[in-house]
Design a protein around this motif. Structure first.
Motif, PDB file in Angstrom:
ATOM      1  N   THR A  52       3.061  41.778 -13.219  1.00 56.69           N
ATOM      2  CA  THR A  52       3.406  42.986 -13.953  1.00 56.69           C
ATOM      3  C   THR A  52       3.338  44.157 -13.001  1.00 56.69           C
ATOM      4  OG1 THR A  52       2.961  44.202 -16.011  1.00 56.69           O
ATOM      5  CG2 THR A  52       1.059  43.607 -14.688  1.00 56.69           C
ATOM      6  N   ASP A  53       4.106  45.186 -13.269  1.00 50.34           N
ATOM      7  CA  ASP A  53       4.065  46.390 -12.428  1.00 50.34           C
ATOM      8  C   ASP A  53       2.922  47.312 -12.839  1.00 50.34           C
ATOM      9  OD1 ASP A  53       6.450  45.910 -10.806  1.00 50.34           O
ATOM     10  OD2 ASP A  53       7.529  46.117 -12.695  1.00 50.34           O
ATOM     11  N   VAL A  54       2.705  47.428 -14.128  1.00 48.78           N
ATOM     12  CA  VAL A  54       1.698  48.345 -14.662  1.00 48.78           C
ATOM     13  C   VAL A  54       0.759  47.554 -15.557  1.00 48.78           C
ATOM     14  CG1 VAL A  54       1.297  50.435 -16.042  1.00 48.78           C
ATOM     15  CG2 VAL A  54       3.359  50.247 -14.625  1.00 48.78           C
ATOM     16  N   LEU A  55      -0.532  47.810 -15.427  1.00 50.60           N
ATOM     17  CA  LEU A  55      -1.529  47.177 -16.289  1.00 50.60           C
ATOM     18  C   LEU A  55      -2.317  48.273 -16.992  1.00 50.60           C
ATOM     19  CD1 LEU A  55      -2.999  44.629 -17.280  1.00 50.60           C
ATOM     20  CD2 LEU A  55      -4.574  44.901 -15.347  1.00 50.60           C
ATOM     21  N   PHE A  56      -2.257  48.277 -18.316  1.00 44.73           N
ATOM     22  CA  PHE A  56      -3.069  49.187 -19.116  1.00 44.73           C
ATOM     23  C   PHE A  56      -4.305  48.451 -19.590  1.00 44.73           C
ATOM     24  CE2 PHE A  56      -4.620  50.736 -23.177  1.00 44.73           C
ATOM     25  CZ  PHE A  56      -4.807  52.080 -22.903  1.00 44.73           C
ATOM     26  N   ILE A  57      -5.470  49.074 -19.459  1.00 40.22           N
ATOM     27  CA  ILE A  57      -6.734  48.454 -19.865  1.00 40.22           C
ATOM     28  C   ILE A  57      -7.347  49.285 -20.982  1.00 40.22           C
ATOM     29  CG2 ILE A  57      -9.046  47.776 -19.127  1.00 40.22           C
ATOM     30  CD1 ILE A  57      -7.906  47.501 -16.277  1.00 40.22           C
ATOM     31  N   GLY A  58      -7.503  48.693 -22.167  1.00 38.76           N
ATOM     32  CA  GLY A  58      -8.100  49.362 -23.312  1.00 38.76           C
ATOM     33  C   GLY A  58      -9.188  48.530 -23.933  1.00 38.76           C
ATOM     34  N   ALA A  59      -9.853  49.105 -24.910  1.00 39.94           N
ATOM     35  CA  ALA A  59     -10.961  48.433 -25.578  1.00 39.94           C
ATOM     36  C   ALA A  59     -10.538  47.754 -26.871  1.00 39.94           C
ATOM     37  CB  ALA A  59     -12.085  49.434 -25.867  1.00 39.94           C
ATOM     38  N   HIS A  60      -9.580  48.347 -27.591  1.00 38.03           N
ATOM     39  CA  HIS A  60      -9.201  47.870 -28.921  1.00 38.03           C
ATOM     40  C   HIS A  60      -7.683  47.836 -29.059  1.00 38.03           C
ATOM     41  CE1 HIS A  60     -12.742  50.651 -29.123  1.00 38.03           C
ATOM     42  NE2 HIS A  60     -13.315  49.583 -29.647  1.00 38.03           N
ATOM     43  N   PRO A  61      -7.163  47.008 -29.958  1.00 43.83           N
ATOM     44  CA  PRO A  61      -5.758  47.147 -30.318  1.00 43.83           C
ATOM     45  C   PRO A  61      -5.505  48.580 -30.801  1.00 43.83           C
ATOM     46  CG  PRO A  61      -6.677  45.138 -31.247  1.00 43.83           C
ATOM     47  CD  PRO A  61      -7.840  45.905 -30.692  1.00 43.83           C
ATOM     48  N   ASP A  62      -4.470  49.188 -30.347  1.00 42.64           N
ATOM     49  CA  ASP A  62      -3.988  50.553 -30.602  1.00 42.64           C
ATOM     50  C   ASP A  62      -4.430  51.554 -29.546  1.00 42.64           C
ATOM     51  OD1 ASP A  62      -6.401  52.106 -31.336  1.00 42.64           O
ATOM     52  OD2 ASP A  62      -6.274  51.267 -33.337  1.00 42.64           O
ATOM     53  N   ASP A  63      -5.302  51.185 -28.602  1.00 44.30           N
ATOM     54  CA  ASP A  63      -5.713  52.144 -27.577  1.00 44.30           C
ATOM     55  C   ASP A  63      -4.546  52.555 -26.681  1.00 44.30           C
ATOM     56  OD1 ASP A  63      -8.302  52.244 -28.471  1.00 44.30           O
ATOM     57  OD2 ASP A  63      -9.101  50.865 -26.963  1.00 44.30           O
ATOM     58  N   GLU A  64      -3.543  51.713 -26.599  1.00 40.11           N
ATOM     59  CA  GLU A  64      -2.359  52.026 -25.798  1.00 40.11           C
ATOM     60  C   GLU A  64      -1.303  52.764 -26.597  1.00 40.11           C
ATOM     61  OE1 GLU A  64      -1.510  49.252 -28.496  1.00 40.11           O
ATOM     62  OE2 GLU A  64      -2.958  48.727 -26.938  1.00 40.11           O
ATOM     63  N   SER A  65      -1.523  52.946 -27.901  1.00 41.77           N
ATOM     64  CA  SER A  65      -0.443  53.362 -28.793  1.00 41.77           C
ATOM     65  C   SER A  65       0.130  54.724 -28.456  1.00 41.77           C
ATOM     66  CB  SER A  65      -0.922  53.339 -30.254  1.00 41.77           C
ATOM     67  OG  SER A  65      -2.001  54.240 -30.446  1.00 41.77           O
ATOM     68  N   PHE A  66      -0.686  55.631 -27.926  1.00 42.97           N
ATOM     69  CA  PHE A  66      -0.188  56.974 -27.637  1.00 42.97           C
ATOM     70  C   PHE A  66       0.350  57.110 -26.212  1.00 42.97           C
ATOM     71  CE2 PHE A  66      -3.148  57.565 -31.195  1.00 42.97           C
ATOM     72  CZ  PHE A  66      -2.271  58.131 -32.105  1.00 42.97           C
ATOM     73  N   ASN A  67       0.484  56.002 -25.520  1.00 42.06           N
ATOM     74  CA  ASN A  67       1.173  55.989 -24.217  1.00 42.06           C
ATOM     75  C   ASN A  67       2.409  55.091 -24.242  1.00 42.06           C
ATOM     76  OD1 ASN A  67      -1.974  56.046 -22.448  1.00 42.06           O
ATOM     77  ND2 ASN A  67      -0.662  57.765 -22.950  1.00 42.06           N
ATOM     78  N   LEU A  68       2.810  54.618 -25.407  1.00 40.31           N
ATOM     79  CA  LEU A  68       3.937  53.691 -25.455  1.00 40.31           C
ATOM     80  C   LEU A  68       5.243  54.351 -25.040  1.00 40.31           C
ATOM     81  CD1 LEU A  68       3.144  51.609 -28.679  1.00 40.31           C
ATOM     82  CD2 LEU A  68       2.784  50.988 -26.278  1.00 40.31           C
TER      83      LEU A  68
END
Length: 605
Positions: A52-68
């Motif tokens: 993958t080119d970019v890896l996002f690391i979060g704690a919970h489902p939806d932590d990435e939601s505001f960077n989609l």
């Protein structure tokens, strides 16, 4: 620069390029990404399938939601793929659509997350199967539940397997945000550093056949620039006012040819799929005015594989939670992350709780002489002024009495008798108590949530959440009693609570006693709140004992039958497992990366 209407693809590339650098465009090509003989090792086969080119690391489902919107733009305009690490499945969160909780809820949230990120072309989510418990502001408490070294090893292994050129983490700083968010960011920062070091977790190299991997860029979410709207702000150089680190932005108003709308709208459509978290209640349409659309902002923690260095400005006299963060930041080589780490706390509110000669009658009304102390005003700390409230407190012997009067205009959802949990989903009162006034997190406190009404003829009810021992008070603190009066026609309610000191998790210090009184208000039936009030409303006052008010207990001498020492906290640790997820197992077969990013021995056959 792109026009207000979005412009053509070439213009969009210019907009993005103004916020990015050429280092983003290529992955690290050093010999570390190959076997020692110059040929790809066995691990390289996995990289070919799962890179993958970019890896996002979060704690919970939806932590990435505001960077989609950002991840979608990177894919459409730069050809970058993004994968997500979600350390838990959010088992400890609320559920706005059903009764499921625990691991069952976690698997539902996984489904929501996979559907949402799929809308912007993200195929792979790696779950580390760590337990999600309740909302805490403490990274150290989270570390004790997740297991720091085990979780870090899994992340380092995954970075070495999927070889990203950019890692995006959450904000690691320790104020006003979930401790799981903080700790996931800390782990991501350390994984960025250690994945490139062959001395770190060497068995991954000597036994599992992986090789070290140097990621180029490390970014951290930064929500401090949300008021900057329109397409122009990302084109200007910016610096985080707390850390001094450079900040870059990606505007959400860019037009997507693939979707035929703005990326802000694509992100909103995706976010509304997180139904259990109440996101479906968000308005379906974002603004059509480009000047009303915001950007995603990121602090640049590292460039070209090296930490970005800025001046260090260290505060003194820090509370333990902030001092611990400074120690961590120094250890990992990012001391400037702790610049201005402690916010400018306002003075804690204070009151004296008077003793009364006769116990108040627990009936939801104020009788003569029952609450002779001052009225405590509750101010808005989230939302708007949909309701108002005041509180009064008194003590009879070794029992605390609290009366909260709420003026409101519409009832929230009426929860069933067997659904007395996560009280913030509807109209409710919360009373938090730190009996000694020295807690660093709520695991050593009592937090009682009171529902003034329920369905099925149960009347008012109380439960504990996010504290020393969670669950209905009949099981976790049977001495607590509640009463309520709900006006008809509805204009609000009054709740009255008796809390014996013997139910507290530590002996009472009459001079150090700390507490907060909060009101949650919902004017809908969809189990989503709109307004929150608190006696001490700074930061995250439901979970931050540092901000709670002091409450001197007049003329009190602790009883002999109270708790003699602190009671060890009870924290749920049940987690949904990837082996029980058909989607996770299918992903293993597709990518070759094992479940939980564990060793090759547990990969799906």
């Amino acid at each position: 620069m792109a026009t207000a209407g979005g412009g053509g693809k070439l213009s969009r590339r210019v907009v993005l390029a103004s916020a990015l650098t050429a280092a983003w465009l290529v992955a690290d090509g050093s010999s570390d990404s190959f076997g020692g003989d110059g040929n790809r090792s066995a691990a390289g086969v996995i990289r070919g399938r799962a890179h993958t080119d970019v890896l996002f690391i979060g704690a919970h489902p939806d932590d990435e939601s505001f960077n989609l919107s950002t991840f979608g733009q990177w894919r459409e305009n730069l050809g970058w793929s993004t994968s997500v690490v979600t350390i838990t499945r959010g088992e400890g969160g609320g559920n706005a659509v059903g009764p499921q909780e625990g691991p069952e809820l976690g698997l539902i949230r996984e489904t929501e997350e996979r559907r949402a990120v799929g809308m912007v072309g993200i195929e792979n989510i790696y779950y580390l199967d760590k337990p999600d418990f309740w909302y805490t502001l403490s990274a150290p408490l989270t570390a004790s539940i997740w297991g720091e070294q085990d979780t870090l090893a899994r992340l380092v292994r995954l970075v070495r397997q999927i070889t990203p050129h950019t890692i995006v983490v959450m904000d690691p700083r320790p104020f006003n945000q979930h401790g799981g968010h903080q700790f996931s960011a800390r782990l991501g920062i350390e994984a960025f550093r250690l994945a490139a070091d062959p001395r770190a977790f060497p068995e991954q190299i000597t036994v599992e056949g992986l090789t070290s991997w140097r990621t180029n860029r490390l970014l951290a979410q930064n929500y401090g620039f949300g008021s900057l709207l329109g397409p122009n702000p990302p084109g200007q150089q910016r610096t985080d006012p707390d850390t001094g680190l450079p900040v870059v932005g990606v505007w959400s108003g860019t037009h997507s040819d693939e979707h035929g709308t703005t990326w802000a709208q694509v992100e909103r459509n995706a976010a509304r799929l997180y139904c259990t978290q109440g996101f479906a209640a968000m308005p379906g349409q974002v603004s059509s005015d480009p000047q009303q659309l915001d950007s995603d902002w990121f602090s640049v923690l590292a460039e070209d594989g090296r930490f970005t260095e800025v001046a260090v400005h260290r505060q003194t006299g820090l509370e333990p939670l902030y001092a611990e963060f400074c120690t961590w930041a120094d250890r990992v080589g990012l001391p400037w992350l702790a610049n201005r780490v402690r916010p400018d706390y306002p003075p804690n509110p204070a009151t004296t709780i008077p003793a009364v000669a006769v116990a108040p009658t627990l009936n939801g009304t104020e009788g003569p002489g029952e609450y002779p102390g001052p009225e405590l005003p509750l101010a808005v700390w989230q939302g708007d002024d949909r309701c108002t409230a005041t509180a009064k407190v008194s003590r009879y012997g070794d029992e605390l009495y609290v009366l909260v009067d709420v003026t409101d205009h519409r009832k929230g959802a009426t929860l069933a008798c067997d659904d007395v949990k996560r009280h913030w989903r509807t109209d409710s009162v919360e009373i938090t108590i730190d009996p000694r006034g020295d807690s660093d997190d709520t695991s050593t406190t009592l937090k009682a949530g009171i529902l003034p009404y329920t369905s099925g003829g149960c009347g008012p009810a109380a439960e504990r959440d996010g504290d020393n021992h969670q669950g209905p008070v009949r099981e976790t603190a049977p001495g607590i009693q509640v009463a309520a009066v709900v006006t008809e026609p509805y204009r609000g309610y009054t709740v009255e609570v008796k809390i014996p000191f013997r139910e507290l998790p530590a002996p009472v210090d009459p001079a150090g006693f700390a507490m907060n009184i909060l009101v949650y208000n919902s004017d809908t039936d969809d189990k989503v709140g709109q307004t929150r009030l608190a006696w001490s409303p700074f930061g995250s006052p439901q979970a931050d004992p540092y901000v709670w008010g002091t409450a001197t207990l007049a003329d009190y001498r602790p009883a002999a039958d109270g708790p003699a020492t602190r009671i060890a906290p009870v924290i749920p640790q049940a987690a949904a497992r990837s082996v029980d997820s058909p989607a996770a197992l299918a992903q293993v077969r597709r990518t070759g990366v094992s479940i939980m990013s564990a060793s090759r021995s547990v990969a799906a056959r």
